[in-house]
Design a protein around this motif. Structure first.
Motif, mmCIF file in Angstrom:
data_model
loop_
_atom_site.group_PDB
_atom_site.id
_atom_site.type_symbol
_atom_site.label_atom_id
_atom_site.label_comp_id
_atom_site.label_asym_id
_atom_site.label_seq_id
_atom_site.Cartn_x
_atom_site.Cartn_y
_atom_site.Cartn_z
ATOM 1 N N ARG A 1 -7.207 11.729 1.972
ATOM 2 C CA ARG A 1 -6.850 13.123 2.249
ATOM 3 C C ARG A 1 -5.465 13.195 2.873
ATOM 4 N NH1 ARG A 1 -11.955 15.857 1.989
ATOM 5 N NH2 ARG A 1 -13.705 14.527 2.657
ATOM 6 N N VAL A 2 -4.716 14.210 2.510
ATOM 7 C CA VAL A 2 -3.433 14.448 3.162
ATOM 8 C C VAL A 2 -3.703 14.723 4.640
ATOM 9 C CG1 VAL A 2 -1.422 15.961 3.293
ATOM 10 C CG2 VAL A 2 -2.368 15.329 1.061
ATOM 11 N N GLY A 3 -3.085 13.920 5.510
ATOM 12 C CA GLY A 3 -3.320 14.040 6.931
ATOM 13 C C GLY A 3 -4.553 13.304 7.412
ATOM 14 N N GLY A 4 -5.274 12.638 6.490
ATOM 15 C CA GLY A 4 -6.463 11.889 6.875
ATOM 16 C C GLY A 4 -6.116 10.542 7.499
ATOM 17 N N ARG A 5 -7.146 9.796 7.909
ATOM 18 C CA ARG A 5 -6.910 8.527 8.604
ATOM 19 C C ARG A 5 -6.698 7.375 7.639
ATOM 20 N NH1 ARG A 5 -9.400 3.917 10.911
ATOM 21 N NH2 ARG A 5 -8.502 3.416 12.967
ATOM 22 N N GLU A 6 -7.426 7.351 6.508
ATOM 23 C CA GLU A 6 -7.433 6.157 5.668
ATOM 24 C C GLU A 6 -7.334 6.512 4.185
ATOM 25 O OE1 GLU A 6 -10.076 2.988 8.211
ATOM 26 O OE2 GLU A 6 -11.135 4.685 7.321
ATOM 27 N N CYS A 7 -6.912 5.509 3.393
ATOM 28 C CA CYS A 7 -6.897 5.619 1.940
ATOM 29 C C CYS A 7 -7.681 4.458 1.337
ATOM 30 C CB CYS A 7 -5.472 5.553 1.387
ATOM 31 S SG CYS A 7 -4.530 7.094 1.497
ATOM 32 N N ILE A 8 -8.334 4.732 0.243
ATOM 33 C CA ILE A 8 -8.976 3.702 -0.579
ATOM 34 C C ILE A 8 -8.072 3.427 -1.770
ATOM 35 C CG2 ILE A 8 -10.929 3.171 -2.083
ATOM 36 C CD1 ILE A 8 -11.684 3.124 0.850
ATOM 37 N N LYS A 9 -7.810 2.152 -2.040
ATOM 38 C CA LYS A 9 -6.961 1.750 -3.176
ATOM 39 C C LYS A 9 -7.778 0.808 -4.067
ATOM 40 C CE LYS A 9 -2.886 1.108 -5.314
ATOM 41 N NZ LYS A 9 -3.283 0.233 -6.416
ATOM 42 N N LEU A 10 -7.993 1.221 -5.325
ATOM 43 C CA LEU A 10 -8.704 0.410 -6.307
ATOM 44 C C LEU A 10 -7.860 0.295 -7.567
ATOM 45 C CD1 LEU A 10 -12.312 1.912 -5.989
ATOM 46 C CD2 LEU A 10 -11.334 -0.022 -4.741
ATOM 47 N N GLU A 11 -7.958 -0.850 -8.245
ATOM 48 C CA GLU A 11 -7.193 -1.061 -9.470
ATOM 49 C C GLU A 11 -7.864 -2.147 -10.295
ATOM 50 O OE1 GLU A 11 -2.547 -2.163 -10.697
ATOM 51 O OE2 GLU A 11 -3.260 -2.423 -8.634
ATOM 52 N N GLU A 12 -7.933 -1.923 -11.600
ATOM 53 C CA GLU A 12 -8.506 -2.877 -12.535
ATOM 54 C C GLU A 12 -7.510 -3.176 -13.652
ATOM 55 O OE1 GLU A 12 -12.634 -4.077 -12.800
ATOM 56 O OE2 GLU A 12 -10.954 -4.709 -11.551
ATOM 57 N N GLN A 13 -7.547 -4.386 -14.165
ATOM 58 C CA GLN A 13 -6.674 -4.839 -15.240
ATOM 59 C C GLN A 13 -7.527 -4.969 -16.499
ATOM 60 O OE1 GLN A 13 -3.840 -7.556 -13.763
ATOM 61 N NE2 GLN A 13 -3.460 -8.574 -15.712
ATOM 62 N N PRO B 1 -0.108 -18.256 -11.965
ATOM 63 C CA PRO B 1 0.172 -19.402 -12.821
ATOM 64 C C PRO B 1 0.693 -18.975 -14.195
ATOM 65 C CG PRO B 1 -1.923 -19.703 -11.696
ATOM 66 C CD PRO B 1 -1.476 -18.305 -11.408
ATOM 67 N N GLY B 2 1.692 -19.712 -14.684
ATOM 68 C CA GLY B 2 2.263 -19.402 -15.984
ATOM 69 C C GLY B 2 3.177 -18.209 -15.988
ATOM 70 N N GLY B 3 3.411 -17.602 -14.809
ATOM 71 C CA GLY B 3 4.306 -16.458 -14.731
ATOM 72 C C GLY B 3 3.656 -15.131 -15.035
ATOM 73 N N TYR B 4 2.333 -15.093 -15.263
ATOM 74 C CA TYR B 4 1.671 -13.836 -15.601
ATOM 75 C C TYR B 4 1.186 -13.109 -14.353
ATOM 76 C CZ TYR B 4 2.013 -14.412 -20.581
ATOM 77 O OH TYR B 4 2.526 -14.506 -21.848
ATOM 78 N N CYS B 5 1.166 -11.788 -14.477
ATOM 79 C CA CYS B 5 0.832 -10.935 -13.346
ATOM 80 C C CYS B 5 -0.664 -10.653 -13.298
ATOM 81 C CB CYS B 5 1.604 -9.622 -13.446
ATOM 82 S SG CYS B 5 1.358 -8.501 -12.049
ATOM 83 N N SER B 6 -1.205 -10.681 -12.098
ATOM 84 C CA SER B 6 -2.561 -10.208 -11.838
ATOM 85 C C SER B 6 -2.447 -9.091 -10.817
ATOM 86 C CB SER B 6 -3.439 -11.345 -11.312
ATOM 87 O OG SER B 6 -4.755 -10.899 -11.113
ATOM 88 N N ASP B 7 -2.741 -7.878 -11.239
ATOM 89 C CA ASP B 7 -2.478 -6.692 -10.426
ATOM 90 C C ASP B 7 -3.797 -5.970 -10.166
ATOM 91 O OD1 ASP B 7 -1.154 -4.757 -9.056
ATOM 92 O OD2 ASP B 7 -0.109 -3.904 -10.785
ATOM 93 N N LEU B 8 -4.472 -6.363 -9.103
ATOM 94 C CA LEU B 8 -5.771 -5.821 -8.737
ATOM 95 C C LEU B 8 -5.694 -5.203 -7.351
ATOM 96 C CD1 LEU B 8 -7.940 -8.922 -9.761
ATOM 97 C CD2 LEU B 8 -7.282 -6.979 -11.202
ATOM 98 N N SER B 9 -6.498 -4.195 -7.115
ATOM 99 C CA SER B 9 -6.579 -3.581 -5.782
ATOM 100 C C SER B 9 -8.039 -3.420 -5.375
ATOM 101 C CB SER B 9 -5.905 -2.204 -5.768
ATOM 102 O OG SER B 9 -4.523 -2.301 -6.017
ATOM 103 N N ARG B 10 -8.271 -3.644 -4.100
ATOM 104 C CA ARG B 10 -9.600 -3.457 -3.531
ATOM 105 C C ARG B 10 -9.464 -2.902 -2.109
ATOM 106 N NH1 ARG B 10 -10.536 -4.269 -8.131
ATOM 107 N NH2 ARG B 10 -12.114 -5.641 -9.086
ATOM 108 N N SER B 11 -10.538 -2.323 -1.617
ATOM 109 C CA SER B 11 -10.633 -1.849 -0.234
ATOM 110 C C SER B 11 -11.917 -2.373 0.368
ATOM 111 C CB SER B 11 -10.617 -0.314 -0.183
ATOM 112 O OG SER B 11 -9.367 0.207 -0.598
ATOM 113 N N TRP B 12 -11.805 -2.943 1.563
ATOM 114 C CA TRP B 12 -12.951 -3.527 2.251
ATOM 115 C C TRP B 12 -13.106 -2.886 3.629
ATOM 116 C CZ3 TRP B 12 -10.841 -9.181 1.427
ATOM 117 C CH2 TRP B 12 -10.922 -9.497 0.054
#
Length: 398
Positions: A365-377, A255-266
């Motif tokens: 890990r390089v060559g691993g199965r999964e990645c976790i991605k987290l990000e806070e604003q 809303p209002g054109g502003y960015c919300s840039d969050l990341s989570r892993s579940w």
């Protein structure tokens, strides 16, 4: 009025602040004015919009802002009414396009017409000052302006530095976007279960954003299981299975054109994470908290890169593109890479009070199965970083 949602923000005061920031940077550089094509920059300077995503790749809309003179919006066919009632816009004209889809073999002639009109504005409001900043422009238009003797300067620098610092009104507007994003994330959480596809889950984010007055989402960065590693795949029809890590990055223009840039892993399915999943998550949580804790006004970008929490050696090859980046209407200045990348993609500068930045962590890990991605604003205050987001992490894993 370019407001698609209920808001408590004083848009008139917001517009005055943002236009003032642009003119402050123009005056510092002794420029006659600026010509804007990037729809995000037009939105920042004028608070007007018109088919934002479409006009990103079709050059049919631009704005001229005199350092000492009028704000003129040049709008697409029969859409002058979209800028009516915006008090910072002094005049609305029809845009002159000169790109092949719209103008075919007439591109060059129409570029000359465009340049003649812009040159006239520079002469009228700049006097002997022929220096005009431009954020981006099609080649024919640039060449036509140069042939008329207009001295073209870097408008991207002007706009990025103008947008770098926010005031309380901007922060309130951004908070509305963050709140809408978190509402969408909670709705995603409600439907998250084994058997749904990545596309379906991402569509919930998109739907709720639109429902609450949001505008678009810049990426489709939501993946699950082995598609999380390496990062930057976008969502597809993969069915999310019980035991999968699902990681996402909102990249949401709300809303209002502003960015919300969050990341989570579940974790899908409600079970317990494996030892490997827990280790990845603990590493990402520690990194993001350590990096948030060090942020303060005056800290240099190089210091952020040098002092940033390091990744385990077998995860370095999967590192994210930045440790920290600015955010406002979209991702903005600065971009602070990892120390391994600073020599070839970094630049220096300093955090300032009332800047807003996103703190990133990608661990896999390089060559691993999964990645976790987290990000806070977070907002940079005199006392350090204050979070704008409140969506919980999976701290019960730790």
């Amino acid at each position: 009025m370019t407001v698609f949602h209920d808001t408590k923000v004083d848009r008139r005061a917001l517009r005055a602040w943002r236009l003032g920031r642009v003119r402050e940077k123009l005056q510092e550089r002794e420029l006659a004015g600026i010509l804007l094509y990037d729809p995000v920059n037009i939105r920042y300077a004028t608070d007007t919009s018109n088919m934002q995503v479409w006009t990103m790749h079709n050059a049919v809309r631009y704005a001229f802002i005199a350092t000492d003179g009028p704000v003129i919006v040049f709008d697409f066919h029969a859409t002058k009414h979209l800028s009516e009632g915006i008090e910072v816009v002094d005049e609305i004209r029809g845009a002159r396009s000169y790109f092949y889809f719209g103008d075919g073999p007439l591109m060059e002639d129409r570029a000359k017409q465009f340049a003649r009109e812009i040159d006239d504005l520079v002469r009228t409001y700049g006097g002997n000052n022929r220096r005009l900043a431009i954020d981006k422009i099609e080649p024919h238009g640039l060449l036509a302006l140069l042939k008329r003797g207009v001295l073209v300067e870097n408008g991207q620098e002007v706009m990025e530095l103008a947008r770098f610092i926010k005031n309380d009104i901007e922060i309130a507007a951004m908070q509305e976007a963050v709140d809408a994003c978190e509402a969408a994330m909670w709705r995603m959480r409600e439907v998250f279960r084994p058997g749904i596809t990545e596309n379906y889950l991402w569509s919930i984010l998109n739907q709720v954003n639109a429902e609450l007055g949001g505008e678009w989402i810049e990426t489709r960065l939501l993946t699950s299981g082995p598609r999380t590693n390496p990062w930057f795949r976008e969502c597809n029809h993969r069915v999310i299975e019980a035991g999968d890590i699902m990681s996402f990055d909102t990249d949401l223009v709300g809303p209002g054109g502003y960015c919300s840039d969050l990341s989570r892993s579940w974790l899908c399915g409600g079970g317990k994470p494996s030892d490997e999943q827990r280790w990845l998550y603990e590493t990402a949580r520690r990194q993001i908290e350590d990096n948030i804790a060090m942020l303060k006004p005056g800290l240099s970008f190089r210091e952020i890169s040098e002092r940033g929490s390091p990744l385990p050696e077998d995860c370095v090859g999967n590192r994210y593109s930045v440790v920290v980046h600015g955010v406002g209407l979209c991702d903005e200045y600065p971009a602070v890479p990892y120390i391994q990348d600073f020599a070839h993609s970094g630049y220096d500068g300093h955090l300032e009070e009332n800047a807003v930045v996103c703190v990133e962590s990608l661990v896999g890990r390089v060559g691993g199965r999964e990645c976790i991605k987290l990000e806070e604003q977070v907002l940079i205050t005199a006392d350090g970083a204050r979070r704008l987001s409140s969506f919980p992490f999976e701290d019960h894993w730790l």
